[in-house]
Design an enzyme around this catalytic site. Structure first.
Site, mmCIF file in Angstrom:
data_model
loop_
_atom_site.group_PDB
_atom_site.id
_atom_site.type_symbol
_atom_site.label_atom_id
_atom_site.label_comp_id
_atom_site.label_asym_id
_atom_site.label_seq_id
_atom_site.Cartn_x
_atom_site.Cartn_y
_atom_site.Cartn_z
ATOM 1 N N HIS A 67 0.851 -1.194 0.000
ATOM 2 C CA HIS A 67 0.000 0.000 0.000
ATOM 3 C C HIS A 67 0.883 1.240 0.000
ATOM 4 C CE1 HIS A 67 -0.256 0.868 4.663
ATOM 5 N NE2 HIS A 67 0.947 0.530 4.298
ATOM 6 N N CYS A 119 5.855 6.407 4.264
ATOM 7 C CA CYS A 119 4.738 5.500 3.948
ATOM 8 C C CYS A 119 3.879 6.033 2.801
ATOM 9 C CB CYS A 119 3.889 5.237 5.187
ATOM 10 S SG CYS A 119 4.846 4.432 6.480
ATOM 11 N N HIS A 178 4.933 0.321 -0.350
ATOM 12 C CA HIS A 178 5.730 -0.612 0.452
ATOM 13 C C HIS A 178 4.811 -1.759 0.882
ATOM 14 C CE1 HIS A 178 3.811 2.108 3.306
ATOM 15 N NE2 HIS A 178 3.901 1.144 4.200
ATOM 16 N N HIS A 238 3.561 -5.156 3.468
ATOM 17 C CA HIS A 238 3.436 -5.701 4.827
ATOM 18 C C HIS A 238 2.911 -7.127 4.755
ATOM 19 C CE1 HIS A 238 3.869 -1.786 6.751
ATOM 20 N NE2 HIS A 238 2.955 -1.292 5.940
ATOM 21 N N HIS A 261 -1.408 -10.602 -1.904
ATOM 22 C CA HIS A 261 -0.565 -10.246 -3.052
ATOM 23 C C HIS A 261 -1.229 -9.211 -3.960
ATOM 24 C CE1 HIS A 261 1.778 -13.544 -1.526
ATOM 25 N NE2 HIS A 261 2.780 -13.117 -2.265
ATOM 26 N N GLU A 296 -0.283 -4.557 11.367
ATOM 27 C CA GLU A 296 0.398 -4.193 10.119
ATOM 28 C C GLU A 296 1.902 -4.406 10.213
ATOM 29 O OE1 GLU A 296 -0.924 -0.853 7.357
ATOM 30 O OE2 GLU A 296 0.878 -0.012 8.249
HETATM 31 N N1 LIG Z 1 -2.341 5.492 12.594
HETATM 32 C C1 LIG Z 1 -1.564 5.025 11.573
HETATM 33 N N2 LIG Z 1 -0.282 5.402 11.482
HETATM 34 C C2 LIG Z 1 0.485 4.896 10.507
HETATM 35 C C3 LIG Z 1 -0.025 3.987 9.565
HETATM 36 C C4 LIG Z 1 -1.397 3.632 9.671
HETATM 37 O O1 LIG Z 1 -1.929 2.849 8.869
HETATM 38 N N3 LIG Z 1 -2.127 4.160 10.690
HETATM 39 N N4 LIG Z 1 0.790 3.436 8.630
HETATM 40 C C5 LIG Z 1 2.067 3.709 8.558
HETATM 41 C C6 LIG Z 1 2.925 2.993 7.541
HETATM 42 O O2 LIG Z 1 2.133 2.494 6.491
HETATM 43 C C7 LIG Z 1 3.727 1.784 8.080
HETATM 44 O O3 LIG Z 1 2.827 0.780 8.427
HETATM 45 C C8 LIG Z 1 4.696 2.103 9.173
HETATM 46 O O4 LIG Z 1 4.204 1.906 10.471
HETATM 47 P P1 LIG Z 1 5.191 2.091 11.715
HETATM 48 O O5 LIG Z 1 4.563 1.506 12.940
HETATM 49 O O6 LIG Z 1 5.620 3.514 11.807
HETATM 50 O O7 LIG Z 1 6.391 1.130 11.270
HETATM 51 P P2 LIG Z 1 7.910 1.133 11.737
HETATM 52 O O8 LIG Z 1 8.409 -0.246 11.463
HETATM 53 O O9 LIG Z 1 8.645 2.236 11.084
HETATM 54 O O10 LIG Z 1 7.772 1.413 13.301
HETATM 55 P P3 LIG Z 1 8.823 1.208 14.498
HETATM 56 O O11 LIG Z 1 8.361 2.192 15.530
HETATM 57 O O12 LIG Z 1 10.178 1.470 13.961
HETATM 58 O O13 LIG Z 1 8.654 -0.206 14.983
HETATM 59 C C9 LIG Z 1 2.675 4.733 9.430
HETATM 60 N N5 LIG Z 1 1.783 5.255 10.427
HETATM 61 ZN ZN LIG Z 2 2.458 0.557 5.596
#
Ligand SMILES: Nc1nc2c(c(=O)[nH]1)N=C([C@H](O)[C@H](O)COP(=O)(O)OP(=O)(O)OP(=O)(O)O)CN2
Ligand SMILES: [Zn+2]
Length: 147
Positions: A27, A37, A41, A43, A78, A129
């Site tokens: 997505h 994001c 990318h 998941h 996918h 996610e």
């Molecule tokens: N409320 C939301 N915030 C974010 C979403 C979402 O769907 N709802 N999505 C994203 C990105 O798509 C992605 O999933 C990143 O998530 P994040 O938790 O920031 O992932 P990281 O691995 O970078 O997090 P760490 O804190 O390093 O584990 C972003 N925000």
């Molecule tokens: Zn994401």
């Protein structure tokens, strides 16, 4: 994560089932606030679906576990979520965020359940996610008038 203990919704139904499965999808979140994001990318999404009801069907099921997985996995696995007609590139209420994907999963499941004879209901969708991020979607009330 499979086999984890999920937050449990309160209810008075006699039966509750839970189905775990996962799917892989890509997505992009079309918002400046999404930072990296915004770019496409992928998941592996982990899903837990909670269905409850008072009546069983002709097979002795609330709903076949396989049907729950089929409804979601066959549609999203996918895929690029942004391509699905459920999601929008302009309306934030329909961006493919974890929140919106969780709500959309609930809508797909509930629409199916409404057409069954025994009419169970989906009380909760848990959608993970990333290893550190998940959303719980619970509808406000339900068509049985119970929550
Ligand atoms: N409320 C939301 N915030 C974010 C979403 C979402 O769907 N709802 N999505 C994203 C990105 O798509 C992605 O999933 C990143 O998530 P994040 O938790 O920031 O992932 P990281 O691995 O970078 O997090 P760490 O804190 O390093 O584990 C972003 N925000
Ligand atoms: Zn994401």
């Amino acid at each position: 994560m499979m086999q984890q203990i999920y937050p449990a919704p309160a209810h008075n139904f006699s039966y509750e089932l839970n189905k775990d499965f996962h799917f892989s999808a890509a997505h992009a979140i079309p918002s400046e606030d999404a930072g990296k994001c915004r770019h496409v990318h992928g998941h592996t999404y982990y899903v837990n679906i909670t269905v409850a009801g008072d009546e069983l069907d002709h097979a002795g099921f609330l709903i076949n576990f396989k049907k729950i997985k089929e409804l979601i996995h066959d549609r999203f696995d996918h895929s690029l979520l942004n391509d699905d007609q459920l999601f929008s590139q302009v309306d934030p209420d329909y961006f493919p965020t974890t929140e919106v994907v969780a709500r959309s999963i609930w809508e797909i499941i509930e629409q199916h359940l409404e057409q069954t004879d025994n009419k169970p209901t989906c009380l909760q969708v848990f959608l993970r996610e990333t290893p550190t991020s998940y959303v719980l979607y619970r509808p406000k009330g339900n068509r049985h008038g119970k929550s």
